[in-house]
Design an enzyme around this catalytic site. Structure first.
Site, PDB file in Angstrom:
ATOM      1  CG  HIS A  23       5.030  -7.187   7.293  1.00 42.13           C
ATOM      2  ND1 HIS A  23       4.803  -6.337   6.225  1.00 42.13           N
ATOM      3  CD2 HIS A  23       4.134  -8.201   7.169  1.00 42.13           C
ATOM      4  CE1 HIS A  23       3.804  -6.831   5.489  1.00 42.13           C
ATOM      5  NE2 HIS A  23       3.388  -7.958   6.045  1.00 42.13           N
ATOM      6  NE  ARG A  65       5.756 -10.519   4.528  1.00 42.93           N
ATOM      7  CZ  ARG A  65       5.712  -9.298   3.977  1.00 42.93           C
ATOM      8  NH1 ARG A  65       6.672  -8.425   4.204  1.00 42.93           N
ATOM      9  NH2 ARG A  65       4.695  -8.938   3.209  1.00 42.93           N
ATOM     10  CB  THR A 168      -3.992  -3.648   4.296  1.00 46.69           C
ATOM     11  OG1 THR A 168      -5.121  -2.759   4.149  1.00 46.69           O
ATOM     12  CG2 THR A 168      -3.328  -3.821   2.951  1.00 46.69           C
ATOM     13  NE  ARG A 170      -2.667   0.534   3.717  1.00 47.05           N
ATOM     14  CZ  ARG A 170      -1.682  -0.298   3.355  1.00 47.05           C
ATOM     15  NH1 ARG A 170      -0.948  -0.903   4.264  1.00 47.05           N
ATOM     16  NH2 ARG A 170      -1.432  -0.509   2.077  1.00 47.05           N
ATOM     17  CD  GLU A 180       6.245  -0.954   1.789  1.00 46.11           C
ATOM     18  OE1 GLU A 180       7.138  -1.571   2.409  1.00 46.11           O
ATOM     19  OE2 GLU A 180       5.065  -1.330   1.728  1.00 46.11           O
ATOM     20  CE1 TYR A 290       5.718  -6.847  -2.491  1.00 46.25           C
ATOM     21  CE2 TYR A 290       5.326  -8.230  -0.583  1.00 46.25           C
ATOM     22  CZ  TYR A 290       5.132  -7.038  -1.256  1.00 46.25           C
ATOM     23  OH  TYR A 290       4.367  -6.057  -0.694  1.00 46.25           O
TER      24      TYR A 290
END
Lengths: 315, 352
Positions: A23, A65, A168, A170, A180, A290
Site C-alpha cells: 500500500h 493506497r 495477499t 505475501r 502490521e 476499510y
C-alpha cells in the site's frame, strides 16, 4: 499439546523477501525497504538472502493506497492465471509480475518466506499476521519474535477464515508473514512506529538465521487472535455511514468487547451497543482504508495454538 | 490547513485598497485610539446576519465531511429556528470528497488569493480554481460588502493540535472574541489560536472570503478516518460559535481582555537525501506530538534512519503542525511560531 516425538522438519529458508509499499501510503515499509535497497548491511544474515522489494511503485510514487485496485487483494488464482494485456488493472498486472519473481504461488520454486510491511490507522501496536494455524515454522517464528520484542507487546492475528481470508502479496511464498504496526496515519512516518517495525524485522531474520544454522526450536504454545467476523458501520438506505466507532471502543484494539458494551455513536449522539452472545476481541478498529470495504472493525476470538518443535531437514 | 509562510506572493494583483478602507470604516467605530490598551472603550460592530459552515475543503478530512450533513439533518428535523443566525452549509470540494482525497488537481485551500479569484477560466484551469471562484460567488465576493459575515471552515490534521482556531492577523475583533469564547467553553481538549501574518489580498484560504473567517483545525486524526471524540468536540465548537453570535447579536457588551496567540514565522523541512530528495529522518520521538511546546536550541528535532539526533538551532519558538501528512509534499516538517499576547477591546453589536 503436541507429542514429544520427532520435530517437524523444514528445508532451510534461504530465499527471503521483504515487501514494502504494497500500500503506497503506508510509510514504515516504504521507508525501510528503500533504505535497505540502498544499503543491505542491516538485513544481511549468513545462510540466507533477504531481498527488499517495493511491490507497488506507482502507488508509492503517488503516496496512495493503490492505483486501480488493492494489490493486497489481487493475488487470486483468477488474477494470477489471467492473460496479460493492456486492459488489465495495474495491480493485477503487477500481481502477475510479482508471482513470476517470487512464486509461482503454490510451487516448489516459490520463495521460502515473505514479510509484507504494513501500517494501520488502528491502535494495534505491533501485530504479526498469519494465514495458517498449521504452519509450524511460522508459529515458531512469531513466538520467537514475541519473546524478543517483550516487554513491548506483539499480537498475533490469524486470518484463516474461509470468507474473510484474502489473497495477499505475501501469499506467493511458502511461509507468508504480515507485519502490521499502528497507529500511524497514511502518508505519515512516525519514528517510534518505524523503529518497532525495524526491530521486528531484525528478530525475524535472526530467527531464520538460527533455524538455518541447525537450531531446534522446542514445542511451545502460541496465543493468537483468530478472525471471526467483520462488523460494518451502521448505514442508511443510501449506503451512507450513520454512526462512528464509539469513543469507548476507539483505540481499544485487543481489549475484550462484551455484550452490552458501547460500539457505535450516531452523528446525533445516540449509542449503539454490541449485541453479540459472547465477548470478542476487536481489532482493526477504525482503519481508514476499510471504510470502502465495509469494515468498522473485525472481531476475533482468543486461542492457544500448539506449535510443534521444528528443525531444519538434515541433508 | 495552510502554509505559514509570510510575504506577498510574486505577481499578486494590487489590492483594491479603496474598497478595503471603505469596508473597514463601515465596520468599526472606535471610540478611543487603538494604541491605548489600558483603557479601551467598547467597540461597536454591526449585527451578524449570515454564517457558513464549510466541510470537505480537503476531501479526506472527515470531521467536516460528516458534520456538515449532520447540520443539514438537524435543519430538516427541527427547522431553521434552532440557529441564531441564517446558516449556509457547504461541502467545499465535492469531487475530492467523493474520492476521499485532499484535492483532485490543486489544493482548494490555496486558491482564494485575490489574484486567483479574478483569473480567467479556460479548459485547462484546474478544477479547484474554478470551484474557488464558485465559492467566492456563493459566499463572497471577498473584500466586498456582500460577503457573508462569518465562515467557519472545518479541517483536520494528523498533528496533535487539539482544537486550533486559525485566522489572519488582519482579522477584526470578532475572530479574536470567537477564539476567547471557544477557549472558555470547550474544555475537553486544549484550544489555541494560530495567526497568519498575511495581507487580505494574499490570504489564500476559504475563510478569507468572509468578513470574519476562521478555520477550526482538529487533530490528531488520520486522513480518511472520523473519530467520535474529535467529531464531538468539533460539534461542540460549532455550537459554541453560534452561542457567541446569539450573545453578540443581543446587544450585550462582550468583555475584552488578553488572548494568547501563536504567530507563524517560518517552517522547517525534513533533512533529505541529496540524491533521492527523500527525507532521511523522522520527527524525533521527543518532539512528535508536542505541538505548541517551546522548542529551545539544543532540543532534539529529528532522528535520522542511521540513529543520529538532529538538534534545533534557533531562537526559542513553538512548533505547530508537527508531522502533518499533507505537508510532506510541501516540504514542511513543522511550522515555528512566536507566542504573542493580544489585548482585545470589549465589543457590542450595534443594531442596524
Amino acid at each position: 499439546m503436541s507429542s514429544r516425538g520427532s520435530p517437524s522438519c523444514f528445508p532451510e529458508a534461504r530465499r527471503v523477501a521483504i515487501f514494502g509499499g504494497t500500500h503506497g501510503n503506508e510509510m514504515s515499509g516504504v521507508t525501510l525497504v528503500n533504505m535497505w535497497i540502498k544499503n543491505r548491511a542491516e538485513i544481511e544474515r549468513s545462510g540466507l538472502t533477504a531481498r527488499p522489494f517495493i511491490t507497488n511503485p506507482r502507488a508509492v510514487e503517488k503516496c496512495s493506497r493503490y492505483i486501480d485496485t488493492d494489490l493486497n487483494r489481487a493475488f487470486t488464482p483468477e488474477n494470477l492465471s489471467t492473460p496479460s494485456g493492456d486492459g488489465l488493472p495495474y495491480e493485477v498486472q503487477r500481481a502477475k509480475e510479482i508471482n513470476q519473481i517470487f512464486g509461482p504461488k503454490g510451487s516448489p520454486d516459490a520463495y521460502d518466506v515473505i514479510f509484507d510491511l504494513h501500517n494501520t490507522t488502528s491502535n494495534m501496536g505491533s501485530t504479526l499476521i498469519l494465514e495458517s494455524s498449521t504452519d509450524h515454522f511460522n508459529l515458531q517464528m512469531v513466538q520467537y519474535i514475541k519473546k524478543a520484542m517483550a516487554p513491548e507487546s506483539c499480537m498475533v492475528l490469524l486470518n484463516e477464515h474461509p470468507h474473510l481470508k484474502y489473497s495477499t502479496s505475501r501469499s506467493v511464498s511458502k511461509h507468508p508473514i504480515g507485519l502490521e504496526v499502528g497507529p500511524q496515519p497514511q502518508g505519515v512516518l512516525r519514528s517510534n512506529i518505524f523503529e518497532s517495525m525495524r526491530a521486528i524485522m531484525k528478530h525475524a531474520l535472526d530467527f531464520i538465521e538460527l533455524f538455518n544454522s541447525g537450531v531446534e526450536f522446542p514445542a511451545c504454545s502460541v496465543e493468537v487472535f483468530r478472525v471471526h467476523e467483520r462488523m460494518d458501520y451502521p448505514r442508511d438506505t443510501n449506503g451512507n455511514i450513520t454512526a462512528m466507532v464509539h469513543p469507548h471502543l476507539q483505540d481499544c484494539d485487543w481489549e475484550p468487547l462484551n455484550p452490552g458494551d458501547p460500539m457505535f455513536q450516531t452523528f446525533d449522539g445516540r449509542t449503539i451497543l454490541y449485541e453479540g452472545v459472547s465477548p470478542v476481541y476487536p481489532t482493526f478498529i477504525n482503519e481508514a482504508a476499510y471504510y470502502e470495504k465495509q469494515q468498522a472493525f473485525v472481531t476475533t476470538r482468543r486461542e492457544t495454538l500448539a506449535a510443534n518443535s521444528i528443525r531444519k531437514t538434515s541433508t | 490547513m495552510r502554509e505559514g509562510r509570510g510575504g506577498v506572493s510574486a505577481g499578486s494583483k494590487v489590492c483594491s485598497r479603496l474598497l478595503l478602507e471603505e469596508f473597514r470604516k463601515t465596520q468599526a467605530r472606535k471610540t478611543v485610539s487603538q494604541h491605548c490598551s489600558a483603557e479601551m472603550e467598547v467597540v461597536t460592530l454591526p449585527v451578524l446576519h449570515r454564517m457558513a459552515v464549510c466541510g470537505g475543503t480537503h476531501g479526506d478530512e472527515m470531521t467536516g465531511v460528516f458534520l456538515v450533513p449532520e447540520l443539514e439533518r438537524q435543519r430538516r428535523e427541527k427547522g431553521d429556528g434552532i440557529w441564531p443566525i441564517a446558516l449556509t452549509t457547504v461541502l467545499s470540494n465535492p469531487r475530492a470528497i467523493k474520492e476521499c482525497k485532499r484535492y483532485v488537481e490543486k489544493d482548494l485551500n490555496r486558491c482564494f488569493t485575490s489574484a486567483l479569484l479574478s483569473s480567467s477560466i479556460t479548459d485547462s484551469t484546474p478544477y479547484e480554481i474554478q470551484r474557488a471562484q464558485e465559492l467566492n460567488s456563493l459566499l463572497g465576493p471577498k473584500e466586498t460588502e456582500d460577503a457573508i459575515d462569518i465562515i467557519c471552515d472545518l479541517h483536520n490534521t494528523t498533528a496533535n493540535m487539539g482544537l486550533t482556531v486559525i485566522s489572519y492577523s488582519f482579522s477584526n475583533w470578532v475572530c479574536l472574541h470567537l477564539f476567547k469564547y471557544l477557549k472558555e467553553k470547550v474544555t475537553t481538549v486544549p484550544v489555541r489560536l494560530m495567526l497568519l501574518d498575511i495581507p487580505i489580498c494574499d490570504a489564500y484560504s476559504l475563510e478569507s472570503v468572509s468578513k470574519y473567517g476562521i478555520s477550526l483545525e482538529a487533530g490528531p486524526q488520520p486522513q480518511g478516518v472520523v473519530r467520535a471524540d474529535i467529531f464531538n468536540f468539533m460539534k461542540e465548537a460549532v455550537n459554541a460559535v453560534m452561542d457567541w453570535i446569539k450573545i453578540f447579536n443581543s446587544g450585550q457588551v462582550i468583555e475584552g481582555g488578553e488572548v494568547e496567540s501563536y504567530m507563524v514565522e517560518k517552517s522547517i523541512d525534513y533533512p533529505r537525501d541529496p540524491e533521492t530528495q527523500r527525507p532521511s529522518a523522522a520527527v524525533h520521538p521527543q518532539l512528535q506530538d508536542q505541538d505548541f511546546c517551546l522548542l529551545k536550541p539544543g532540543d532534539p528535532m529529528f532522528l535520522t534512519f542511521s540513529g543520529e539526533t538532529v538538534k534545533y538551532e534557533g531562537e526559542p519558538r513553538h512548533p505547530i503542525f508537527i508531522n502533518e501528512a499533507a505537508y510532506y509534499e510541501k516540504g514542511i516538517a513543522f511550522h515555528l511560531a512566536q507566542k504573542k499576547n493580544i489585548t482585545i477591546p470589549s465589543i457590542q453589536a450595534k443594531k442596524d
